[in-house]
Motif scaffolding. Structure first.
Motif, mmCIF file in Angstrom:
data_model
loop_
_atom_site.group_PDB
_atom_site.id
_atom_site.type_symbol
_atom_site.label_atom_id
_atom_site.label_comp_id
_atom_site.label_asym_id
_atom_site.label_seq_id
_atom_site.Cartn_x
_atom_site.Cartn_y
_atom_site.Cartn_z
ATOM 1 N N LEU A 172 0.820 -1.208 0.000
ATOM 2 C CA LEU A 172 0.000 0.000 0.000
ATOM 3 C C LEU A 172 0.856 1.261 0.000
ATOM 4 O O LEU A 172 0.329 2.363 0.078
ATOM 5 C CB LEU A 172 -0.902 0.018 1.246
ATOM 6 N N GLY A 173 2.178 1.089 -0.051
ATOM 7 C CA GLY A 173 3.043 2.253 0.044
ATOM 8 C C GLY A 173 3.214 2.695 1.492
ATOM 9 O O GLY A 173 2.752 2.037 2.427
ATOM 10 N N ARG A 174 3.860 3.829 1.684
ATOM 11 C CA ARG A 174 4.150 4.325 3.030
ATOM 12 C C ARG A 174 3.182 5.415 3.450
ATOM 13 O O ARG A 174 2.790 6.251 2.634
ATOM 14 C CB ARG A 174 5.581 4.878 3.097
ATOM 15 N N ARG A 175 2.853 5.385 4.714
ATOM 16 C CA ARG A 175 2.113 6.504 5.284
ATOM 17 C C ARG A 175 3.091 7.625 5.598
ATOM 18 O O ARG A 175 4.278 7.383 5.813
ATOM 19 C CB ARG A 175 1.408 6.063 6.574
ATOM 20 N N PRO A 176 2.608 8.859 5.650
ATOM 21 C CA PRO A 176 3.502 9.966 6.015
ATOM 22 C C PRO A 176 4.177 9.696 7.366
ATOM 23 O O PRO A 176 3.520 9.337 8.338
ATOM 24 C CB PRO A 176 2.552 11.165 6.106
ATOM 25 N N GLY A 177 5.501 9.835 7.406
ATOM 26 C CA GLY A 177 6.241 9.632 8.642
ATOM 27 C C GLY A 177 6.680 8.206 8.873
ATOM 28 O O GLY A 177 7.452 7.952 9.802
ATOM 29 N N GLN A 178 6.218 7.257 8.063
ATOM 30 C CA GLN A 178 6.622 5.866 8.219
ATOM 31 C C GLN A 178 7.806 5.548 7.315
ATOM 32 O O GLN A 178 7.937 6.094 6.220
ATOM 33 C CB GLN A 178 5.469 4.913 7.891
ATOM 34 N N LYS A 179 8.662 4.637 7.792
ATOM 35 C CA LYS A 179 9.825 4.235 7.016
ATOM 36 C C LYS A 179 9.566 2.992 6.171
ATOM 37 O O LYS A 179 10.349 2.679 5.272
ATOM 38 C CB LYS A 179 11.013 3.977 7.948
ATOM 39 N N GLU A 180 8.494 2.263 6.506
ATOM 40 C CA GLU A 180 8.207 1.021 5.807
ATOM 41 C C GLU A 180 6.879 1.095 5.058
ATOM 42 O O GLU A 180 5.954 1.794 5.493
ATOM 43 C CB GLU A 180 8.129 -0.154 6.795
ATOM 44 N N ASP A 181 6.804 0.358 3.970
ATOM 45 C CA ASP A 181 5.532 0.202 3.283
ATOM 46 C C ASP A 181 4.579 -0.606 4.138
ATOM 47 O O ASP A 181 4.994 -1.456 4.940
ATOM 48 C CB ASP A 181 5.726 -0.540 1.948
ATOM 49 N N ARG A 182 3.299 -0.360 3.981
ATOM 50 C CA ARG A 182 2.281 -1.229 4.580
ATOM 51 C C ARG A 182 1.826 -2.223 3.524
ATOM 52 O O ARG A 182 1.872 -1.941 2.325
ATOM 53 C CB ARG A 182 1.082 -0.419 5.071
ATOM 54 N N PHE A 183 1.387 -3.373 4.002
ATOM 55 C CA PHE A 183 0.882 -4.407 3.105
ATOM 56 C C PHE A 183 -0.508 -4.836 3.548
ATOM 57 O O PHE A 183 -0.820 -4.836 4.742
ATOM 58 C CB PHE A 183 1.816 -5.622 3.096
ATOM 59 N N GLU A 184 -1.340 -5.202 2.581
ATOM 60 C CA GLU A 184 -2.665 -5.727 2.882
ATOM 61 C C GLU A 184 -2.847 -7.078 2.207
ATOM 62 O O GLU A 184 -2.215 -7.368 1.183
ATOM 63 C CB GLU A 184 -3.767 -4.776 2.423
ATOM 64 N N GLN A 185 -3.715 -7.906 2.787
ATOM 65 C CA GLN A 185 -4.065 -9.175 2.159
ATOM 66 C C GLN A 185 -5.168 -8.929 1.135
ATOM 67 O O GLN A 185 -5.927 -7.969 1.240
ATOM 68 C CB GLN A 185 -4.499 -10.204 3.219
ATOM 69 N N LEU A 186 -5.256 -9.799 0.149
ATOM 70 C CA LEU A 186 -6.210 -9.615 -0.939
ATOM 71 C C LEU A 186 -7.293 -10.682 -0.970
ATOM 72 O O LEU A 186 -8.044 -10.761 -1.947
ATOM 73 C CB LEU A 186 -5.470 -9.586 -2.288
ATOM 74 N N LEU A 187 -7.400 -11.493 0.058
ATOM 75 C CA LEU A 187 -8.482 -12.476 0.081
ATOM 76 C C LEU A 187 -9.834 -11.782 0.209
ATOM 77 O O LEU A 187 -10.860 -12.351 -0.160
ATOM 78 C CB LEU A 187 -8.298 -13.469 1.225
ATOM 79 N N GLY A 188 -9.821 -10.576 0.745
ATOM 80 C CA GLY A 188 -11.058 -9.812 0.858
ATOM 81 C C GLY A 188 -11.135 -8.660 -0.108
ATOM 82 O O GLY A 188 -11.999 -7.797 0.024
ATOM 83 N N GLY A 189 -10.215 -8.601 -1.076
ATOM 84 C CA GLY A 189 -10.238 -7.517 -2.050
ATOM 85 C C GLY A 189 -9.370 -6.354 -1.615
ATOM 86 O O GLY A 189 -9.025 -6.190 -0.452
ATOM 87 N N ALA A 190 -9.001 -5.524 -2.565
ATOM 88 C CA ALA A 190 -8.182 -4.351 -2.294
ATOM 89 C C ALA A 190 -9.015 -3.274 -1.621
ATOM 90 O O ALA A 190 -10.194 -3.112 -1.899
ATOM 91 C CB ALA A 190 -7.577 -3.816 -3.586
ATOM 92 N N THR A 191 -8.385 -2.500 -0.725
ATOM 93 C CA THR A 191 -9.106 -1.469 0.018
ATOM 94 C C THR A 191 -8.593 -0.067 -0.241
ATOM 95 O O THR A 191 -9.218 0.892 0.165
ATOM 96 C CB THR A 191 -8.993 -1.734 1.533
#
Length: 235
Positions: free
Chosen positions: A163-182
């Motif tokens: 999902l890319g990085r949130r402002p101020g975060q050093k790491e990307d976030r990840f989401e699972q896709l079994l429930g679809g993209a959010t």
């Protein structure tokens, strides 16, 4: 029936095609809880309906916190059974319905991938660092880099994405896709991967799984009615 896309994952469901990315919120929560409890409370696994409901509605290690009732959890578990992601596993002589997951076989993932996927199912989008800390009770991932490698394998299979990085975060976030993209701003594929029933061998598919599910659900309801009657008589 063959799928147009040869890379599509297949769930064992005979009545209609199932699309990866279309599991409902209760189905995602039930699957994540079954995976988690298999490793964190093995003495209580497989899970009874009551234990599974409590696992889904925990106040800790869950985001969002839910308040699913027995019917919602039971119906989600039954649908996962029809998809080939779970099954009834009541012990010998047990009158209560119990459930276990079949995610390794259905999704063809290893323990590391399944543990990370379970944390994503239970807690939503997270960074590799968060996933490492929150998966420790299920699997030993030695470094954030190892978590990143697991996420890359899940992404290659269409089970997760960045999902890319949130402002101020050093790491990307990840989401699972079994429930679809959010998140429309995410990087990576956003369309669900189509999956469907496998080629069926000669003869009709067995209905034993559905019959066992219905019988176990009825037995569970009868037990609950007996308990309520006993309470009324005792009062």
């Amino acid at each position: 029936m063959k799928q147009d896309a040869p890379s599509s994952e297949t769930f064992l469901h005979y009545s209609r095609p199932v699309h990866l990315g279309q599991l409902t919120a209760p189905e995602q929560r039930v699957l994540g809880a079954l995976v988690e409890k298999r490793w964190t409370t093995p003495d209580q696994y497989p899970l009874s309906l009551n234990a599974l409901r409590l696992a889904c509605n925990q106040l800790t290690n869950r985001d969002p916190v839910t308040d699913y009732d027995d019917a919602t959890v039971r119906e989600a578990a039954q649908r996962l059974s029809r998809y080939g992601l779970a099954r009834l596993a009541s012990g010998h002589g047990s009158r209560a319905a119990k459930y276990r997951h079949l995610a390794e076989e259905a999704l063809s993932v290893d323990r590391e991938q399944l543990a990370v996927l379970a944390v994503l199912l239970l807690r939503g989008p997270q960074t590799p660092g968060e996933l490492k800390a929150r998966s420790e009770r299920m699997v030993n991932l030695g470094s954030v880099g190892q978590v990143q490698q697991v996420l890359e394998r899940l992404a290659d299979r269409g089970f997760a994405r960045s999902l890319g990085r949130r402002p101020g975060q050093k790491e990307d976030r990840f989401e699972q896709l079994l429930g679809g993209a959010t998140d429309s701003e995410a990087t990576g594929p956003s369309a669900p991967i189509a999956v469907g029933p496998p080629e069926v061998p000669d003869g009709p598919p067995s209905l034993n799984g559905d019959l066992e599910t219905r019988v176990a659900a009825l037995e569970s309801e009868v037990d609950e009615l007996r308990r309520q009657v006993s309470q009324l008589l005792a009062g």
